[in-house]
Design a protein around this motif. Structure first.
Motif, short mmCIF file in Angstrom:
data_model
loop_
_atom_site.label_atom_id
_atom_site.label_comp_id
_atom_site.label_asym_id
_atom_site.label_seq_id
_atom_site.Cartn_x
_atom_site.Cartn_y
_atom_site.Cartn_z
N HIS A 1 -14.56 -8.43 113.23
CA HIS A 1 -13.60 -9.13 114.09
C HIS A 1 -12.80 -10.20 113.33
CE1 HIS A 1 -16.40 -7.27 116.82
NE2 HIS A 1 -15.74 -7.69 117.88
N ARG A 2 -11.51 -10.28 113.67
CA ARG A 2 -10.66 -11.37 113.20
C ARG A 2 -10.72 -12.51 114.21
NH1 ARG A 2 -5.10 -9.46 113.74
NH2 ARG A 2 -6.01 -8.68 115.68
N VAL A 3 -10.22 -13.66 113.83
CA VAL A 3 -10.12 -14.77 114.77
C VAL A 3 -9.30 -14.36 115.99
CG1 VAL A 3 -9.23 -17.12 115.13
CG2 VAL A 3 -10.44 -16.55 113.01
N GLU A 4 -8.22 -13.61 115.74
CA GLU A 4 -7.36 -13.17 116.85
C GLU A 4 -8.12 -12.26 117.82
OE1 GLU A 4 -4.65 -13.80 113.26
OE2 GLU A 4 -6.67 -13.02 113.65
N ASP A 5 -9.03 -11.46 117.29
CA ASP A 5 -9.84 -10.59 118.17
C ASP A 5 -10.74 -11.43 119.07
OD1 ASP A 5 -8.72 -8.37 116.84
OD2 ASP A 5 -10.25 -8.47 115.29
N TRP A 6 -11.31 -12.48 118.50
CA TRP A 6 -12.14 -13.38 119.31
C TRP A 6 -11.30 -14.14 120.32
CZ3 TRP A 6 -17.10 -13.97 120.37
CH2 TRP A 6 -18.05 -13.37 119.53
N GLU A 7 -10.11 -14.53 119.96
CA GLU A 7 -9.25 -15.23 120.92
C GLU A 7 -8.95 -14.36 122.12
OE1 GLU A 7 -6.85 -18.24 117.88
OE2 GLU A 7 -5.99 -16.28 118.39
N MET A 8 -8.73 -13.07 121.90
CA MET A 8 -8.49 -12.16 123.01
C MET A 8 -9.73 -12.06 123.91
SD MET A 8 -7.43 -8.11 123.06
CE MET A 8 -9.11 -7.47 123.11
N LEU A 9 -10.90 -11.90 123.28
CA LEU A 9 -12.14 -11.75 124.05
C LEU A 9 -12.45 -13.01 124.86
CD1 LEU A 9 -14.36 -9.97 121.38
CD2 LEU A 9 -13.40 -8.94 123.44
N ILE A 10 -12.32 -14.16 124.22
CA ILE A 10 -12.62 -15.41 124.92
C ILE A 10 -11.60 -15.67 126.02
CG2 ILE A 10 -12.83 -17.92 124.66
CD1 ILE A 10 -13.81 -17.39 121.78
N GLY A 11 -10.34 -15.39 125.73
CA GLY A 11 -9.29 -15.63 126.73
C GLY A 11 -9.43 -14.78 127.96
N LEU A 12 -9.97 -13.58 127.81
CA LEU A 12 -10.15 -12.69 128.96
C LEU A 12 -11.41 -12.97 129.76
CD1 LEU A 12 -9.14 -9.16 127.59
CD2 LEU A 12 -8.20 -10.29 129.62
N GLY A 13 -12.38 -13.66 129.15
CA GLY A 13 -13.69 -13.72 129.80
C GLY A 13 -14.28 -15.09 129.92
N HIS A 14 -15.60 -15.09 129.99
CA HIS A 14 -16.41 -16.29 130.16
C HIS A 14 -17.64 -16.12 129.27
CE1 HIS A 14 -14.02 -16.85 133.84
NE2 HIS A 14 -14.26 -15.57 134.08
N GLY A 15 -18.53 -17.12 129.28
CA GLY A 15 -19.76 -16.97 128.54
C GLY A 15 -20.23 -18.26 127.92
N VAL A 16 -21.12 -18.13 126.96
CA VAL A 16 -21.74 -19.32 126.36
C VAL A 16 -21.81 -19.15 124.85
CG1 VAL A 16 -23.16 -19.81 128.39
CG2 VAL A 16 -24.07 -18.33 126.58
N VAL A 17 -21.90 -20.30 124.17
CA VAL A 17 -22.30 -20.34 122.76
C VAL A 17 -23.52 -21.24 122.68
CG1 VAL A 17 -20.06 -19.83 121.76
CG2 VAL A 17 -20.67 -22.20 122.28
N ALA A 18 -24.37 -20.96 121.70
CA ALA A 18 -25.55 -21.79 121.44
C ALA A 18 -25.29 -22.61 120.18
CB ALA A 18 -26.80 -20.92 121.26
N THR A 19 -25.56 -23.89 120.27
CA THR A 19 -25.29 -24.77 119.13
C THR A 19 -26.56 -25.48 118.67
OG1 THR A 19 -24.74 -26.69 120.54
CG2 THR A 19 -22.95 -25.19 119.97
N LEU A 20 -26.61 -25.68 117.37
CA LEU A 20 -27.62 -26.55 116.75
C LEU A 20 -26.84 -27.63 116.01
CD1 LEU A 20 -30.19 -23.97 115.37
CD2 LEU A 20 -30.59 -25.65 117.18
N GLY A 21 -26.85 -28.82 116.52
CA GLY A 21 -25.98 -29.85 115.98
C GLY A 21 -24.55 -29.45 116.21
N GLU A 22 -23.76 -29.38 115.13
CA GLU A 22 -22.36 -28.99 115.24
C GLU A 22 -22.14 -27.49 115.01
OE1 GLU A 22 -19.90 -31.11 116.12
OE2 GLU A 22 -21.52 -32.57 116.42
N GLU A 23 -23.21 -26.76 114.68
CA GLU A 23 -23.06 -25.36 114.29
C GLU A 23 -23.29 -24.42 115.47
OE1 GLU A 23 -24.79 -22.16 110.99
OE2 GLU A 23 -25.95 -23.96 111.50
N ILE A 24 -22.37 -23.49 115.64
CA ILE A 24 -22.56 -22.42 116.61
C ILE A 24 -23.42 -21.34 115.97
CG2 ILE A 24 -21.41 -20.54 117.83
CD1 ILE A 24 -19.09 -22.42 118.39
N VAL A 25 -24.57 -21.06 116.56
CA VAL A 25 -25.51 -20.11 115.99
C VAL A 25 -25.67 -18.85 116.84
CG1 VAL A 25 -26.78 -21.92 114.80
CG2 VAL A 25 -27.52 -21.20 117.09
N ALA A 26 -25.02 -18.80 118.01
CA ALA A 26 -25.14 -17.62 118.86
C ALA A 26 -24.01 -17.61 119.87
CB ALA A 26 -26.49 -17.59 119.58
N SER A 27 -23.70 -16.41 120.37
CA SER A 27 -22.64 -16.26 121.37
C SER A 27 -23.03 -15.19 122.36
CB SER A 27 -21.31 -15.89 120.71
OG SER A 27 -21.39 -14.60 120.13
#
Length: 286
Positions: A34-60
């Motif tokens: 995936h490119r950043v643009e591919d993620w922007e499309m997915l996030i823009g169309l939907g909902h969901g969560v990310v998991a963070t440890l401190g400042e780092e995203i470790v899961a989606s």
């Protein structure tokens, strides 16, 4: 699990469009293109969560609403260094809570299928990925009365009607985004539309999907047009099981890249036909 952080240090929060770059790095860590643009499309169309440890995203983990009755789940990723510590379980529980009241659909990798099965998902089909450099030197041969034309925003009601026949789902927002970011062709026979397909940038090259047609011959025309347009370039297509296109796709230069299992928790969507889905949008969106 010595390499993973304590669960109490993990924070789940709503995904935001600003997370696209971090999610792209996450997907790259597990070998997804995936490119950043591919993620922007997915996030823009939907909902969901990310998991963070401190400042780092470790899961989606994301989901997309299709009408009021169904949702698709996908982009469920845990950073390899954090796998095996229960993060995946927390992600799927978060998505099930957010989609409560809907039937849930997803495409599961071999590694993910046991987790989803433990949470009530059952198999109901599968998707086969094919990719590679297209060898389609010749454009599709059209019979008298057949034409291919470019689709545009005015065709959204047409695409929605065909897509709903083929999937049993209400996917108008996704189709509108695909028309905006990709190219669409419509196959007409004696002036009557009989199917459509979409090509867009994705990952290492381009992806073909969705492809909606009444039969395999029409689907081949709609796919062959893009394979010819992209000859010598990297192309991907994800087809449901039993489309009968597998040998033809390999003859066109594409190679199988492994299946995923389509799973459902709740009621399966019921396509009304006669249109049929010959290629999905992608494995996340279905």
């Amino acid at each position: 699990m010595s390499d993973t952080a304590p669960q109490e240090a993990l924070i789940l929060r709503e995904v935001a469009l600003a997370d696209a770059a971090a999610c792209q790095a996450l997907s790259r860590a597990v070998g997804w293109p995936h490119r950043v643009e591919d993620w922007e499309m997915l996030i823009g169309l939907g909902h969901g969560v990310v998991a963070t440890l401190g400042e780092e995203i470790v899961a989606s983990a994301l989901w997309w609403p299709y009408g009021e009755t169904h949702a698709t789940l996908g982009s469920i990723i845990v950073l390899p260094a954090q796998q095996g510590g229960g993060i995946g379980k927390r992600l799927i529980h978060a998505l099930l809570e957010q989609t409560q009241g809907r039937s849930q659909l997803l495409n599961a990798t071999v590694a993910g299928e046991p987790l989803y099965a433990r949470n009530g998902f059952v198999p109901w089909g599968g998707v086969l990925q094919y990719h590679g450099e297209s060898r389609a030197n010749a454009a599709p041969v059209l019979q008298p009365g057949e034409t291919l034309r470019l689709g545009g925003p005015d065709d959204l009601p047409l695409l929605e009607r065909f897509d709903t026949q083929a999937t049993g789902l209400a996917r108008k927002p996704a189709l509108a985004v695909l028309l905006a970011c990709g190219e669409c062709i419509v196959l007409e026979r004696d002036g009557k539309p009989v199917g459509f397909s979409v090509l867009r940038r994705f990952g290492r090259g381009h992806v073909i999907g969705p492809v909606v047609a009444a039969n395999g011959g029409d689907a081949q025309i709609l796919i062959a047009h893009w394979l010819h347009e992209q000859r010598g370039q990297f192309v991907r297509i994800d087809v449901p099981l039993d489309t009968g296109l597998e040998d033809w796709l390999m003859q066109s230069g594409l190679k199988p890249a492994g299946p995923v299992t389509s799973m459902v928790r709740g009621e399966k969507p019921v396509p009304s036909g006669p249109a049929r889905l010959y290629a999905v949008i992608n494995q996340a969106l279905g």
